[in-house]
Design an enzyme around this catalytic site. Structure first.
Site, PDB file in Angstrom:
ATOM      1  N   LYS A   1       1.045  -1.285  -0.176  1.00  7.70           N
ATOM      2  CA  LYS A   1       0.053  -0.226   0.030  1.00  7.70           C
ATOM      3  C   LYS A   1       0.545   1.717  -0.433  1.00  7.70           C
ATOM      4  CE  LYS A   1      -3.546  -1.975   0.295  1.00  7.70           C
ATOM      5  NZ  LYS A   1      -5.131  -1.980  -0.583  1.00  7.70           N
TER       6      LYS A   1
ATOM      7  N   GLU B   1     -10.377   5.696   3.323  1.00  5.90           N
ATOM      8  CA  GLU B   1     -10.769   4.279   3.538  1.00  5.90           C
ATOM      9  C   GLU B   1      -9.294   3.577   4.479  1.00  5.90           C
ATOM     10  OE1 GLU B   1     -10.172   4.303   0.554  1.00  5.90           O
ATOM     11  OE2 GLU B   1      -9.496   3.030   0.320  1.00  5.90           O
TER      12      GLU B   1
ATOM     13  N   SER C   1       2.155  -9.263  -0.808  1.00  5.16           N
ATOM     14  CA  SER C   1       1.337  -8.449  -0.738  1.00  5.16           C
ATOM     15  C   SER C   1       1.764  -7.523   0.320  1.00  5.16           C
ATOM     16  CB  SER C   1       0.077  -8.049  -0.883  1.00  5.16           C
ATOM     17  OG  SER C   1      -0.980  -8.352   0.280  1.00  5.16           O
TER      18      SER C   1
HETATM   19  C1  LIG Z   1      -1.651  -7.155   2.054  1.00  9.59           C
HETATM   20  C2  LIG Z   1      -2.539  -6.978   1.587  1.00  9.59           C
HETATM   21  N1  LIG Z   1      -3.322  -7.636   0.380  1.00  9.59           N
HETATM   22  C3  LIG Z   1      -4.187  -7.333  -0.152  1.00  9.59           C
HETATM   23  C4  LIG Z   1      -5.015  -6.283  -0.247  1.00  9.59           C
HETATM   24  C5  LIG Z   1      -6.581  -5.729  -0.903  1.00  9.59           C
HETATM   25  O1  LIG Z   1      -6.059  -4.353  -1.742  1.00  9.59           O
HETATM   26  P1  LIG Z   1      -5.609  -4.973  -2.882  1.00  9.59           P
HETATM   27  O2  LIG Z   1      -6.359  -6.075  -3.236  1.00  9.59           O
HETATM   28  O3  LIG Z   1      -5.892  -3.368  -3.531  1.00  9.59           O
HETATM   29  O4  LIG Z   1      -4.663  -4.763  -3.485  1.00  9.59           O
HETATM   30  C6  LIG Z   1      -5.092  -5.319   1.522  1.00  9.59           C
HETATM   31  C7  LIG Z   1      -5.903  -4.352   1.524  1.00  9.59           C
HETATM   32  O5  LIG Z   1      -5.620  -3.713   2.746  1.00  9.59           O
HETATM   33  C8  LIG Z   1      -3.455  -5.635   2.049  1.00  9.59           C
HETATM   34  O6  LIG Z   1      -3.392  -4.933   3.730  1.00  9.59           O
END
Ligand SMILES: Cc1ncc(COP(=O)(O)O)c(C=O)c1O
Lengths: 407, 274
Positions: free
Chosen positions: A94, A116, A383
């Site tokens: 993020k 948000e 992620s």
């Molecule tokens: C570690 C992590 N991965 C994925 C996501 C999902 O978001 P996005 O689909 O936009 O990557 C989040 C959202 O809070 C997150 O914290």
């Protein structure tokens, strides 16, 4: 098979039949201003140099690419590489997006940011950037999420942000977005809305994609250097879809690379409790864009469910809707249980505790590896890290252990 | 069929109100709150108490333009089992009982889910005048412009203080019935002062040839109605009516509506006017 197929790269505001701006008129001027600022910043060497410096010296980019053979032994012996966004400052992908939008906030002369958040990772990243840039910061978070991600609420407050627990509707991410939009409509003269994913009205899907594509750009080069070839498949979890678009974009025009998005299957996509927006939703309009969404026959948004707060969203970014319809990316669902198993497996085999969101991509990679076999190379976007999820994980595995003892 | 030759019932009514009085009183109530029957009686009472045009709100799960009062009411309607067909039932019952034209105010996704053409057909069949679409801008409204044009339905788009001249021009060109002039940057709900931005915005809309500009958001007293009608063609009240119905039922709604309607009889009555 064609060598390059540029038709999958779409600049926005429309991605095929999806995207656009379904917003109240009072927001249009702000969206126009943001679009213009981004169009300029995107190619401005000064802006790009500032952002690159932050990536390198604040976030710690480039993030490593880690091969995980002990984990891969459970994935049909395919080679598995993790793109380590969990090692970024603040613990997820993020931050990539937020630093860009915070720089942009300064450029458009505003002194307050709002955002948000679901899991709290986008909120923490925004609060972090606000502290770094000296901006006022208000974060909207569904009340349910403030409870399951209490640690992140504390982090945001420590960073100086105001956290508003949203009590409307399902009290999760979708309602936090509604409340942030209401704030923005009221305070748009002073406030920039730092949107956390590739959903929402134009320019957010395109701008957040542009800011997150660094994940795939780096990973593609790292993998080529390491293995001499491109992966057979790229895996990412999909909430709104920013980490997935971030890693997909670099590979869109590589026809030999299969792209897989894993949505939250919750308690199963044949139950009412899941967040498989592409898998089980229909096209419609939510939060300013046309895309797939979970809705009833009257067009009322349905509540989603996932053990992962960051994936617990009944909408999805419009570019994913386009890629799904075009057949360029494949979207599958991963249940809460499968994701938690994958979370524990990666922890025990590799010493890496992933976020529950990211564990959905890992579970998907396990399944895919078994399908593709030992000759395949799979790139997974890790992620985020799992520190924020320790309460949930603790509860989940205690229950499983107790049940296991009884049986 | 050419839309230009079709007379808009809403426009006709607002013109008449401006000829007879200082302007029109446009009142909002949601369908299904506190229950379907009472919401129908409420809208009828609203018209009988002096509202020139009725805005019938369609409850929606994600009402981004609405403040707490309307959110609470529409959430209660949804929790009470509101379905889209109830909106058409209500529309039919209300238009059969009163002369005031009735517009449905709806977020866009319910219309999309129902089918734009089918929705338009059912509005016509139920005697409705058209739609107010708070999250649909003319830029994205192609399907609705066509469907409303061929059926002679009114379509009300929003204009905001931040809208560029080009956007105001587009709102005026696309709207029929009136242009919903957003008084202030914000969401629905009562406010102590109706922003002076509204007066400026109505002036700008007039330069773009608007035939009817009605001002809404934050208008909640007879004095504010009178003040707004000093420069606009209509004053739109929502939250104050919903709060009256929520707190004191149909009786209280009638009292508040009659008081608000008294604001249309000119600034002479209003204590805050010049
Ligand atoms: C570690 C992590 N991965 C994925 C996501 C999902 O978001 P996005 O689909 O936009 O990557 C989040 C959202 O809070 C997150 O914290």
């Amino acid at each position: 098979m064609t060598t390059t197929d540029a038709r999958y790269s779409q600049p926005g505001p429309y991605f095929g039949a999806y995207g656009g701006r379904y917003v109240p008129e009072p927001l249009v001027a702000a969206l126009d201003e943001l679009s213009a600022a981004w169009e300029h910043a995107k190619t401005d060497p000064v802006f790009q140099a500032e952002l690159a410096d932050l990536h390198r010296n604040y976030t710690g980019r480039p993030s490593p690419l880690t091969e995980v053979p002990r984990f891969a032994a459970h994935a049909g012996e395919a080679r598995v590489f993790l793109k380590r966004e969990d090692l970024n400052h603040t613990g997820s992908h993020k931050i990539n997006n937020v630093l860009g939008q915070a720089l942009l906030t300064r450029r458009v002369g505003k002194h307050r940011v709002i955002a948000e958040t679901g899991a709290g990772q986008h909120g923490v990243a925004t609060a972090t950037a606000a502290a770094l840039f000296g901006l006022d910061c208000t974060i909207y978070m569904g009340e349910v999420d403030t409870e399951r991600q209490a640690l992140n609420v504390a982090r945001m407050r420590l960073l100086g942000a105001e956290v508003v627990a949203v009590k409307a509707g399902s009290r999760t991410l979708k309602d936090a977005i509604n409340e942030a939009m209401r704030d923005w409509v009221t305070n748009v003269a002073t406030t920039n809305y730092v949107f956390g994913t590739v959903a929402g009205p134009h320019p957010f899907p395109a701008m957040v994609r542009d800011l997150q594509r660094i994940i795939g750009d780096e990973a593609r080069a790292q993998l080529l250097e390491r293995t001499g070839s491109l992966p057979d498949a790229v895996c990412a979890c999909v909430g709104g879809g920013s980490n997935a678009i971030g890693i997909f974009t670099a590979f869109l025009d590589d026809p030999g690379v299969a792209l897989y998005g894993f949505e939250a299957g919750g308690e199963g996509i044949d139950t009412a409790r899941h967040a498989a927006t592409i898998g089980r939703g229909r096209p419609g309009v939510l939060h300013g864009a046309r895309s797939y969404l979970l809705q009833d026959e009257d067009g009322q948004t349905q509540e989603s469910h996932s053990i992962s707060a960051g994936l617990d969203y009944p909408g999805v970014g419009p570019e994913h809707a386009f890629l799904a319809d075009a057949g360029r990316a494949t979207y599958r669902a991963v249940t809460d249980a499968a994701a938690m198993d994958a979370l524990r497996l990666l922890s025990r085999t590799e010493g890496i505790i992933p976020a529950i969101e990211s564990a959905h991509a890992l579970a998907g990679a396990l399944e895919l590896g078994r399908e593709l076999g030992p000759s395949a190379t799979i790139l997974v976007n890790l992620s985020g890290r799992g520190d924020k999820d320790m309460v949930t994980a603790g509860q989940w595995f205690e229950l499983i252990d107790r049940d296991a003892e009884q049986s | 069929m050419s839309g230009a030759t079709v007379t808009s019932p809403v426009e006709t009514r607002i013109r008449a109100a401006n000829a007879e009085r200082a302007g029109a009183f446009v009142g909002y109530l949601p369908v299904g709150f506190p229950d379907l029957a009472t919401s129908i009686d409420g809208a009828i009472a609203l018209a009988e108490s002096g509202a020139d045009v009725i805005e019938l709100g369609l409850p929606y799960s994600d009402p981004v333009m609405d403040g707490p009062v309307i959110q609470r009411a529409t959430q209660a309607a949804l929790a009470g089992g509101f379905r889209l067909r109830h909106a058409f039932e209500a529309l039919r019952a209300i238009t059969a009982a009163v002369d005031a034209p009735v517009l449905l105010m709806t977020y866009w996704n319910p219309v999309l889910a129902y089918g734009v053409e089918r929705f338009a057909d059912d509005v016509v069949a139920a005697g409705g005048a058209g739609l107010i679409t708070p999250d649909l801008i003319p830029d994205e409204a192609g399907e609705w412009l066509a469907a409303s044009e061929s059926r002679g339905l009114d379509r009300v788009f929003l204009a905001a203080p931040t809208s560029s001249d080009a956007r105001l021009e587009a709102a005026v060109a696309a709207s029929r019935g009136f242009v919903y002039t957003v008084s202030t940057m914000g969401i629905t709900g009562a406010r102590a002062d109706v922003d002076s931005a509204a007066r400026t915005l109505v002036g700008r809309l007039r330069e773009h040839g608007v035939s009817n500009a009605c001002v809404g958001l934050g208008v909640s007293t007879a004095a504010q109605v009178a003040e707004v009608l000093g420069y606009a063609d209509g004053a739109i009240v929502g939250s104050a009516l919903v709060a009256a119905l929520a707190d004191g039922g149909l009786d209280r709604l009638g009292v508040v509506a009659r008081d608000l309607a008294s604001g249309t009889r000119g600034p002479g009555r209003a204590p805050a006017s010049r």
